[in-house]
Design a protein around this motif. Structure first.
Motif, PDB file in Angstrom:
ATOM      1  N   ASN A   1       2.974  12.962  -7.900  1.00 44.28           N
ATOM      2  CA  ASN A   1       4.133  12.291  -8.488  1.00 44.28           C
ATOM      3  C   ASN A   1       4.346  10.918  -7.867  1.00 44.28           C
ATOM      4  N   ARG A   2       4.210  10.841  -6.550  1.00 46.37           N
ATOM      5  CA  ARG A   2       4.389   9.559  -5.876  1.00 46.37           C
ATOM      6  C   ARG A   2       3.328   8.555  -6.318  1.00 46.37           C
ATOM      7  N   SER A   3       2.083   9.022  -6.476  1.00 48.49           N
ATOM      8  CA  SER A   3       1.004   8.131  -6.916  1.00 48.49           C
ATOM      9  C   SER A   3       1.241   7.640  -8.338  1.00 48.49           C
ATOM     10  N   GLN A   4       1.668   8.531  -9.207  1.00 49.83           N
ATOM     11  CA  GLN A   4       1.925   8.145 -10.595  1.00 49.83           C
ATOM     12  C   GLN A   4       3.068   7.143 -10.685  1.00 49.83           C
ATOM     13  N   SER A   5       4.122   7.378  -9.944  1.00 48.42           N
ATOM     14  CA  SER A   5       5.260   6.452  -9.961  1.00 48.42           C
ATOM     15  C   SER A   5       4.859   5.088  -9.422  1.00 48.42           C
ATOM     16  N   TRP A   6       4.092   5.106  -8.344  1.00 53.48           N
ATOM     17  CA  TRP A   6       3.643   3.865  -7.706  1.00 53.48           C
ATOM     18  C   TRP A   6       2.729   3.079  -8.647  1.00 53.48           C
ATOM     19  N   ALA A   7       1.845   3.794  -9.340  1.00 47.62           N
ATOM     20  CA  ALA A   7       0.864   3.128 -10.204  1.00 47.62           C
ATOM     21  C   ALA A   7       1.418   2.745 -11.566  1.00 47.62           C
TER      22      ALA A   7
ATOM     23  N   PRO B   1       0.823  -1.213   0.000  1.00 40.73           N
ATOM     24  CA  PRO B   1       0.000   0.000   0.000  1.00 40.73           C
ATOM     25  C   PRO B   1       0.857   1.264   0.000  1.00 40.73           C
ATOM     26  N   LEU B   2       0.415   2.231  -0.748  1.00 40.81           N
ATOM     27  CA  LEU B   2       1.051   3.555  -0.741  1.00 40.81           C
ATOM     28  C   LEU B   2       0.240   4.412   0.216  1.00 40.81           C
ATOM     29  N   ILE B   3       0.880   4.921   1.252  1.00 44.05           N
ATOM     30  CA  ILE B   3       0.193   5.748   2.242  1.00 44.05           C
ATOM     31  C   ILE B   3       0.690   7.180   2.097  1.00 44.05           C
ATOM     32  N   LEU B   4      -0.232   8.074   1.782  1.00 42.70           N
ATOM     33  CA  LEU B   4       0.061   9.500   1.631  1.00 42.70           C
ATOM     34  C   LEU B   4      -0.481  10.206   2.862  1.00 42.70           C
ATOM     35  N   LYS B   5       0.416  10.632   3.759  1.00 41.01           N
ATOM     36  CA  LYS B   5       0.024  11.161   5.071  1.00 41.01           C
ATOM     37  C   LYS B   5       0.129  12.671   5.140  1.00 41.01           C
ATOM     38  N   GLY B   6      -0.671  13.222   6.028  1.00 37.66           N
ATOM     39  CA  GLY B   6      -0.577  14.635   6.351  1.00 37.66           C
ATOM     40  C   GLY B   6      -1.334  15.534   5.390  1.00 37.66           C
ATOM     41  N   ASP B   7      -1.032  16.815   5.486  1.00 37.39           N
ATOM     42  CA  ASP B   7      -1.659  17.784   4.594  1.00 37.39           C
ATOM     43  C   ASP B   7      -1.269  17.481   3.153  1.00 37.39           C
ATOM     44  N   TYR B   8      -2.163  17.844   2.249  1.00 35.95           N
ATOM     45  CA  TYR B   8      -1.889  17.610   0.830  1.00 35.95           C
ATOM     46  C   TYR B   8      -0.577  18.266   0.421  1.00 35.95           C
ATOM     47  N   GLN B   9       0.193  17.521  -0.369  1.00 35.28           N
ATOM     48  CA  GLN B   9       1.437  18.035  -0.925  1.00 35.28           C
ATOM     49  C   GLN B   9       1.438  17.729  -2.420  1.00 35.28           C
ATOM     50  N   PRO B  10       1.899  18.660  -3.256  1.00 37.97           N
ATOM     51  CA  PRO B  10       1.937  18.397  -4.693  1.00 37.97           C
ATOM     52  C   PRO B  10       2.712  17.125  -5.046  1.00 37.97           C
TER      53      PRO B  10
END
Length: 93
Positions: A70-76, A57-66
């Motif tokens: 990029n992390r989601s695209q790389s992961w997917a 799982p990719l976990i994106l924590k905290g306040d939104y960051q631009p």
């Protein structure tokens, strides 16, 4: 975990049980604080349904960051490479 996610599993779990064995899945989680409890719960659902986790799982924590995008695209980006052989030779279509 979001209420909608809980609702989907509540409504569909029994229909999916034994009918989606081996289904390749991957989860990304947008968490306010931690996200590990959601990841653990989704992992237990996937295990119980005999789904195959193709990515951790990719976990994106905290306040939104631009950088989340990029992390989601790389992961997917690798997902089609993993899913394609399974879907084109399976009962899921």
């Amino acid at each position: 975990m979001a209420g909608l996610t809980k609702d989907i599993f509540d409504r569909c779990y029994n229909d999916w049980l034994y009918h989606t064995d081996g289904l390749p899945v991957a989860f990304y989680i947008r968490a306010g604080l931690d996200g590990t409890a959601t990841a653990d719960t989704l992992g237990r659902f996937a295990h119980a349904l005999r789904w195959r986790m193709v990515r951790p799982p990719l976990i994106l924590k905290g306040d939104y960051q631009p950088d989340f995008e990029n992390r989601s695209q790389s992961w997917a980006a690798v997902l089609p490479l993993v899913w394609k052989p399974v879907f084109f030779e399976s009962q899921y279509f």
